[in-house]
Design a protein around this motif. Sequence first.
Motif, mmCIF file in Angstrom:
data_model
loop_
_atom_site.group_PDB
_atom_site.id
_atom_site.type_symbol
_atom_site.label_atom_id
_atom_site.label_comp_id
_atom_site.label_asym_id
_atom_site.label_seq_id
_atom_site.Cartn_x
_atom_site.Cartn_y
_atom_site.Cartn_z
ATOM 1 N N LYS A 150 -19.889 -47.157 -55.009
ATOM 2 C CA LYS A 150 -19.978 -48.621 -54.940
ATOM 3 C C LYS A 150 -18.900 -49.223 -54.045
ATOM 4 C CE LYS A 150 -23.506 -48.748 -57.553
ATOM 5 N NZ LYS A 150 -24.795 -48.810 -56.911
ATOM 6 N N THR A 151 -17.736 -48.595 -53.980
ATOM 7 C CA THR A 151 -16.674 -49.098 -53.109
ATOM 8 C C THR A 151 -17.089 -48.976 -51.644
ATOM 9 O OG1 THR A 151 -15.004 -48.467 -54.729
ATOM 10 C CG2 THR A 151 -14.245 -48.842 -52.478
ATOM 11 N N GLN A 152 -17.682 -47.861 -51.302
ATOM 12 C CA GLN A 152 -18.136 -47.650 -49.932
ATOM 13 C C GLN A 152 -19.267 -48.632 -49.588
ATOM 14 O OE1 GLN A 152 -19.718 -43.730 -49.156
ATOM 15 N NE2 GLN A 152 -19.158 -43.841 -46.988
ATOM 16 N N THR A 153 -20.173 -48.849 -50.509
ATOM 17 C CA THR A 153 -21.261 -49.796 -50.292
ATOM 18 C C THR A 153 -20.712 -51.201 -50.089
ATOM 19 O OG1 THR A 153 -22.744 -48.454 -51.653
ATOM 20 C CG2 THR A 153 -23.400 -50.735 -51.264
ATOM 21 N N ARG A 154 -19.718 -51.585 -50.905
ATOM 22 C CA ARG A 154 -19.106 -52.910 -50.765
ATOM 23 C C ARG A 154 -18.446 -53.034 -49.395
ATOM 24 N NH1 ARG A 154 -14.024 -54.035 -51.686
ATOM 25 N NH2 ARG A 154 -13.745 -52.373 -53.187
ATOM 26 N N LYS A 155 -17.803 -51.970 -48.927
ATOM 27 C CA LYS A 155 -17.150 -52.016 -47.615
ATOM 28 C C LYS A 155 -18.175 -52.143 -46.490
ATOM 29 C CE LYS A 155 -12.869 -49.727 -48.852
ATOM 30 N NZ LYS A 155 -11.942 -48.638 -48.550
ATOM 31 N N ILE A 156 -19.343 -51.533 -46.650
ATOM 32 C CA ILE A 156 -20.418 -51.694 -45.658
ATOM 33 C C ILE A 156 -20.844 -53.159 -45.617
ATOM 34 C CG2 ILE A 156 -22.857 -51.187 -45.173
ATOM 35 C CD1 ILE A 156 -21.129 -48.874 -44.313
ATOM 36 N N TYR A 157 -21.029 -53.775 -46.795
ATOM 37 C CA TYR A 157 -21.394 -55.191 -46.858
ATOM 38 C C TYR A 157 -20.302 -56.068 -46.255
ATOM 39 C CZ TYR A 157 -25.301 -54.071 -50.001
ATOM 40 O OH TYR A 157 -26.459 -53.583 -50.540
ATOM 41 N N GLU A 158 -19.037 -55.742 -46.514
ATOM 42 C CA GLU A 158 -17.936 -56.505 -45.942
ATOM 43 C C GLU A 158 -17.926 -56.388 -44.420
ATOM 44 O OE1 GLU A 158 -14.606 -54.876 -48.075
ATOM 45 O OE2 GLU A 158 -14.786 -56.348 -49.693
ATOM 46 N N THR A 159 -18.269 -55.209 -43.906
ATOM 47 C CA THR A 159 -18.332 -55.007 -42.462
ATOM 48 C C THR A 159 -19.466 -55.833 -41.868
ATOM 49 O OG1 THR A 159 -17.481 -52.762 -42.772
ATOM 50 C CG2 THR A 159 -18.489 -53.266 -40.643
ATOM 51 N N ALA A 160 -20.619 -55.831 -42.513
ATOM 52 C CA ALA A 160 -21.747 -56.652 -42.046
ATOM 53 C C ALA A 160 -21.372 -58.128 -42.078
ATOM 54 C CB ALA A 160 -22.978 -56.396 -42.912
ATOM 55 N N LEU A 161 -20.658 -58.540 -43.104
ATOM 56 C CA LEU A 161 -20.200 -59.924 -43.208
ATOM 57 C C LEU A 161 -19.276 -60.272 -42.047
ATOM 58 C CD1 LEU A 161 -20.031 -62.577 -44.801
ATOM 59 C CD2 LEU A 161 -18.184 -61.547 -46.132
#
Length: 116
Positions: free
Chosen positions: A41-52
């Motif tokens: 979930k941390t990696q997924t959140r970081k992907i979303y943060e990168t897209a943001l």
Amino acid sequence: MTNQERLQMEIKGIILSTDELAVYLLENDLMVSDSYNPSDKTQTRKIYETALSILESISNQPQLMKNYSHDDQTVSQFHENLMARIDQLENKIRKMKIEESKAANSNGCFFMLFNQ
């Protein structure tokens, strides 16, 4: 699937060079060629943060904030739609952080500080 490939899934239709994607990923503590683990979930959140981060960069380009027409189709209110997507991602990230903190606190360990 690598982190870069997963990020490209999240930002479909946005064309960035490999170097630009690498910078965005590195700024969010992700290595481009590392394998993406959907259960992390941390990696997924970081992907979303990168897209943001990418969407926020796009929102800083005023020349994009206009209506577009292409083959009898009109894409209007680009700016409003972009800002709505940014808000959606921010909410998703915020909820993921709350869920992560709840999971961290539910492991049975707690800390108490007493003042004497």
